[in-house]
Structures are given as structure tokens and as C-alpha cells.
Design an enzyme around this catalytic site. Structure first.
Site, mmCIF file in Angstrom:
data_model
loop_
_atom_site.group_PDB
_atom_site.id
_atom_site.type_symbol
_atom_site.label_atom_id
_atom_site.label_comp_id
_atom_site.label_asym_id
_atom_site.label_seq_id
_atom_site.Cartn_x
_atom_site.Cartn_y
_atom_site.Cartn_z
ATOM 1 N N CYS A 1 -0.724 -0.092 -3.226
ATOM 2 C CA CYS A 1 -0.548 -1.439 -2.689
ATOM 3 C C CYS A 1 0.926 -1.854 -2.775
ATOM 4 O O CYS A 1 1.748 -1.367 -2.010
ATOM 5 C CB CYS A 1 -1.465 -2.422 -3.410
ATOM 6 S SG CYS A 1 -1.697 -3.991 -2.542
ATOM 7 N N HIS B 1 -6.544 0.365 -2.409
ATOM 8 C CA HIS B 1 -6.734 0.534 -3.856
ATOM 9 C C HIS B 1 -7.749 1.651 -4.096
ATOM 10 O O HIS B 1 -8.960 1.385 -4.193
ATOM 11 C CB HIS B 1 -7.233 -0.772 -4.484
ATOM 12 C CG HIS B 1 -6.191 -1.825 -4.599
ATOM 13 N ND1 HIS B 1 -5.425 -2.004 -5.728
ATOM 14 C CD2 HIS B 1 -5.775 -2.765 -3.706
ATOM 15 C CE1 HIS B 1 -4.587 -3.010 -5.539
ATOM 16 N NE2 HIS B 1 -4.776 -3.484 -4.311
ATOM 17 N N GLU C 1 -8.542 3.160 -6.677
ATOM 18 C CA GLU C 1 -9.249 3.046 -7.954
ATOM 19 C C GLU C 1 -10.600 2.344 -7.819
ATOM 20 O O GLU C 1 -11.507 2.562 -8.639
ATOM 21 C CB GLU C 1 -8.381 2.306 -8.983
ATOM 22 C CG GLU C 1 -8.120 0.838 -8.723
ATOM 23 C CD GLU C 1 -6.887 0.564 -7.877
ATOM 24 O OE1 GLU C 1 -6.334 -0.549 -7.966
ATOM 25 O OE2 GLU C 1 -6.480 1.476 -7.124
#
Length: 545
Positions: free
Chosen positions: A384, A519, A521
Site C-alpha cells: 500500500c 494488502h 496479508e
């Protein structure tokens, strides 16, 4: 006409104090039930009055977890997805704020036919309806009630689960209560009195727990468990330990060792449950005692509260487990990094990670870390803001655009390498991009989007040759395509796109230098780690060799 599936409910409450691990306990039970072949989901009901955590400070609330459908939710939903390896939605998290907003909206529309609106029945009924909606289509729904028994704001939620127990009756609901059994060092004893008081508080509300999970830093002996069972009115086999563990992913295995599923199955009439946790057990062993190790510099600005990066630190654990590698994180405060000491901060590092964030604080330090990774051929992953800063650093030092900047940091910059998403929508006419207008002003790009990957790129290799992947977003600013040709002429190529938006960049002639706007994750799980994070850790391992 086929009979509609009846959902069973497991309500999880907490006592004594917060942060005992209700979310991990809930996710652990859900994992075991899923491995037994049941269709399971989890709901987090938060008593705070905020509509969602989206406008809350990371220092106040920790990470905001984003679902694929764009909901900004509690970080416990991240644990749920990571344990269950399933996508959840906005239906899996609601707050007091959402409940009251909905009830007030209905009242304004006249849906209550002019009646006086009260906590009972209107607020409680709204809570019950939301719980039932989340349970639709599942064999079992686990409902975690946020906060601690005794909190005034949690009373409507507890009344709702009490009412559901009365309505649905035996074999359809059970109550699990998580409490602290503290060890008093001066006395050399574990104390059960806090648990007894907590259960007493529940009983005053009209809820009697069917199972008690005891969080403790030391093992509980049989005598202590029997004492808790007797004083709290539960079966002896229904007192379960949840001890401090070297990995949260070991908790389902510890619960299984204590045969937690047998009483749950009997109370909910689920039949015989057989569970195969061999793959999970193998991964946990590699989390706790891996063969290799790698050191990653995690450059960020919320280091006083590492919960702000919870999904990312967990994703590193997932990648490490699947590579049989311990990922050692060196936390680097970006505000303390500058040109003269960057080498001191980053020496003996195998990989550099710059995470997402909002605002200009610590930006210069992050760009020094990015420059260090670029020049010294150290594997780099920017997420990001980490991608955006990599582009700004490259524009300044390679393209020689001295005033290159982000509109987030300088709204009047003449060379906005990064600009507001509103400008993209206005200039391109791509109204189909899903965004949400924040009450604070500004547009957020939220949730899952498809990313088209450039053939033969590092990104393509990381994702196993996939042409398209789906990842999640939470940001207000985008990379400006105006500068794309200049970047690519100098070796910083765009390797991922979505409807004209730049989703990923990577550096040619570098072992591993990738920035992603999304993102990764948020989609990483222990049994299914995110490919780009695995590739980053693998590159860091090769950097050692």
C-alpha cells in the site's frame, strides 16, 4: 419443499478482564468443528457505539481488518479467517452503533407503527435478527460477544443471547465462558475466585455457562478444575485450559487434547465428530521449531502498538511455517531512520518490508529504507503506502523529479506521483470502482478487486503464473498513471493492474523488489499463505545464501 437447515449456536463470553483471547478460543473451536466436516461460521458482536472501527485510531483499536466485500471490521475477524481459511463478510461483525443506527432508521420510516422504542424488545430483537442472519446456511455459528461481563454497554447483547437460549432451547445453543485464572506469585497459587465472581455475574443476568475455558499462564491441576466445575455448576469435563502458548495456532490442538468436542457435540446433538488435524499439527511444529531463520526489517510508525499490523505479522508466520523458517522481525521506527544512520538500522538484514499507513509521519525514514533496499539488492516488499513511497523514491532519485510527492503529503505538489482516487474516478469515468465516502470526508477504496498480472513478471512467478488474482484494499490514494512511461523506461515496471489502476510495481535487474497497492496479508492463512509474502520470505532466504 425441503426443511430449512437449523443452525446451532455457540455463544462465547468473557469475564474478569479483556484481551484474554476470546477470539482465538472461538476460532479454535470453529476450526475443530470445520475439520470434523461441519459448515461453520463466526460472528463478532462488539458493544462499542462506533458504527465500525474504520474511523478509530490504530492506537485506540489496533488493526482494522477488511473483508472481501469491503467491510471495515474488528481485528478478530482476521483471526477467524486465518483459522477457518474462509472469507467472511459484513454480516460477521456488528456493533452497538450499527444496531442503534438501524433501529432509529426503522423508527423514522414508521416501521414500528408509532410504538415507544426501547432496549427491550427493539434493540434486543435487532441483535437477535443479526445473529440469525449470520447463522443462515451453517450447521454451527459461533458468536463472540466483545468486552467483559459486567460492562454496561454489553447488557443488550447478553440479554439477546439469553433470549435466544430460551427461544431455541436445548440442543440448539450452548454458552461458553472464558475467564482468567491468575497465578499469584507471592502465594504461589492459582486463584479461582475471579472465575467464580465472573460466572456469578453471568448468572445474575440469567445465563449459566455450559463450558468454562480458563486462560492461565500455568497448567491447572485436576483438583483446581474440579473446584471450578463444582463452584460454577458445569461438568468436570467442561472445564478447559487455554494456557499461554508459543503460538496461537497451537490452541486448537490443545483443545483437542482435552476432548473439547465431545461435550459440545453431546450438548448440540451433533453426533460423533472425528477430526484430522495432522496437517495443522505439522505446520504448528514448523512455527514453533523451524529449521531455518531469516531476519526481516519491518519499517513502520505504529510500533508502540504492534496490533496495528496484526494481519501482516501473522502472514509472515504463515509464510515462514510453509517454508520451514522462523521469520525474525526487527522492528524499525521510520521516524528514527535518516540518511546518516539507515545502514546502522538495516545492516545484517535479509529483507525489508514497508507496510501501509496513513499520513506523512515517518515517510522520509521509510523512503531511506526503500532506497537502501534498491541500491543494495536486498529483497523488498512494499504494501500500500510501501508501494507508493517506492514510486516516489524512484521518481526523486532515478527520474530526478525533485518535487515528486504524494497529494496526501502535499496537496499542491506539481508532480503528484500519487493522487486521490476521486481524481481517477473523475478523469476516467470509471464509476464501477467500489468506494465508500467516509464521514470524515474523502473516498476509501475498500474490499476485494481482481488484479491482472503482467506475464513473466516477478509478480506472475510469485502467484504461480496466474493471470488474475483477487486481493483486498483499504486506501484513499492511487498511483498516477501519467508517469508510467517514465518509470518503465528506467526499469520500474507496472506488473499488476485493475481497470486502469496501478496495482503492483517491480524493479528490473533486482533479485526481489515489489510494491503492491493491495494488502496481501488480509488473505493469508496458516494452511493457505499469501503467495507474494511467501515469495518475499523465500527471496530473503536466498539472500542469506
Amino acid at each position: 419443499m425441503s426443511k430449512k437447515k437449523e443452525t446451532k449456536y455457540i455463544f462465547v463470553t468473557g469475564g474478569v478482564l479483556s484481551s484474554l483471547g476470546k477470539g482465538i478460543a472461538s476460532a479454535s473451536i470453529a476450526t475443530l468443528l470445520k475439520k470434523a466436516g461441519l459448515k461453520v461460521s463466526i460472528l463478532k458482536a462488539d458493544p462499542y457505539i462506533n458504527v465500525d472501527p474504520g474511523t478509530m485510531s490504530p492506537f485506540e483499536h489496533g488493526e482494522v481488518f477488511v473483508t472481501d466485500d469491503g467491510a471495515e471490521t474488528d481485528l478478530d475477524l482476521g483471526h477467524y479467517e486465518r483459522f477457518l481459511d474462509e472469507n467472511l463478510s459484513q454480516n460477521n461483525n456488528f456493533t452497538t452503533g450499527k444496531v442503534y443506527s438501524s433501529v432509529i432508521e426503522k423508527e423514522r420510516k414508521g416501521e414500528y407503527l408509532g410504538k415507544t422504542i426501547q432496549v427491550i424488545p427493539h434493540i434486543v430483537n435487532e441483535i437477535v435478527e443479526r445473529i440469525k442472519k449470520a447463522g443462515e446456511g451453517n450447521d454451527v455459528l459461533i458468536v463472540e460477544i466483545g468486552g467483559t461481563v459486567g460492562d454496561i454497554e454489553g447488557l443488550p447483547f447478553l440479554e439477546a443471547i439469553r433470549a435466544m437460549r430460551v427461544e431455541l432451547g436445548r440442543f440448539d445453543t450452548i454458552n461458553v465462558h472464558l475467564t482468567l485464572v491468575p497465578y499469584i506469585k507471592a502465594a504461589g497459587e492459582l486463584k479461582t475466585k475471579p472465575t467464580q465472581h465472573s460466572v456469578g455475574e453471568l448468572r445474575r443476568i440469567g445465563i449459566s455457562p455450559d463450558m468454562i475455558i480458563c486462560r492461565s499462564e500455568m497448567p491447572l491441576n485436576r483438583e483446581l478444575k474440579d473446584k471450578i466445575a463444582s463452584s460454577c455448576g458445569v461438568e468436570k469435563r467442561c472445564v478447559i485450559e487455554s494456557p499461554d502458548s508459543r503460538s496461537i495456532y497451537k490452541i486448537p490442538l490443545l483443545f483437542l487434547q482435552q476432548d473439547v468436542l465431545t461435550p459440545i457435540s453431546e450438548m448440540l446433538n451433533l453426533g460423533e465428530l472425528k477430526v484430522d488435524m495432522s496437517e495443522w499439527d505439522s505446520l504448528v511444529k514448523r512455527v514453533i521449531a523451524p529449521t531455518n531463520s531469516v531476519k526481516i526489517a519491518f519499517v513502520g510508525k505504529y510500533l508502540d502498538l504492534k496490533e496495528s499490523y496484526k494481519s501482516l505479522t501473522e502472514a509472515l508466520i504463515h509464510a515462514g511455517a510453509n517454508l520451514d523458517t522462523r521469520v525474525e522481525i526487527k522492528w524499525c521506527d521510520s521516524e528514527r531512520i535518516h540518511e546518516d544512520n539507515v545502514e546502522e538500522h538495516l545492516k545484517n538484514i535479509d529483507g525489508i518490508l514497508v507496510a501501509g499507513g496513513f499520513g506523512s509521519r515517518g515517510v522520509e525514514g521509510k523512503m531511506e529504507a526503500i532506497k537502501y533496499a534498491r541500491i543494495n539488492n536486498i529483497p523488498y516488499l512494499g504494501i500500500c503506502l510501501g508501494m507508493q513511497l517506492a514510486m516516489i523514491e524512484f521518481a526523486k532519485n532515478i527520474l530526478k523529479i525533485e518535487d515528486a510527492n504524494s497529494a496526501e503529503f502535499n496537496v499542491d505538489t506539481k508532480n503528484p506521483i500519487i493522487y486521490l482516487i476521486d481524481e481517477f474516478i473523475d478523469n476516467s469515468g470509471k464509476k464501477q470502482i467500489r468506494t465508500r465516502k467516509s464521514p470524515l470526508g474523502g473516498t476509501m477504496r475498500l474490499g476485494g478487486y481482481n488484479c491482472n498480472i503482467k506475464k513473466d513478471s516477478l509478480l506472475s512467478k510469485a502467484y504461480g503464473g496466474a493471470k488474475t488474482v483477487r486481493e483486498r484494499h483499504r486506501h484513499r490514494y492511487e498511483a498516477n498513471p501519467k508517469y508510467r512511461e517514465q518509470f518503465e523506461q528506467k526499469g520500474l515496471i507496472v506488473s499488476g493492474e485493475s481497470d486502469g489502476l496501478i496495482e503492483a510495481i517491480e524493479l528490473k535487474n533486482h533479485p526481489f523488489f515489489i510494491g503492491v497497492q493491495f494488502h496481501p496479508e488480509f488473505t493469508s492463512r496458516l494452511t493457505n499463505p499469501n503467495p507474494i509474502i511467501v515469495s518475499f520470505i523465500d527471496a530473503a532466504l536466498k539472500n542469506i545464501r
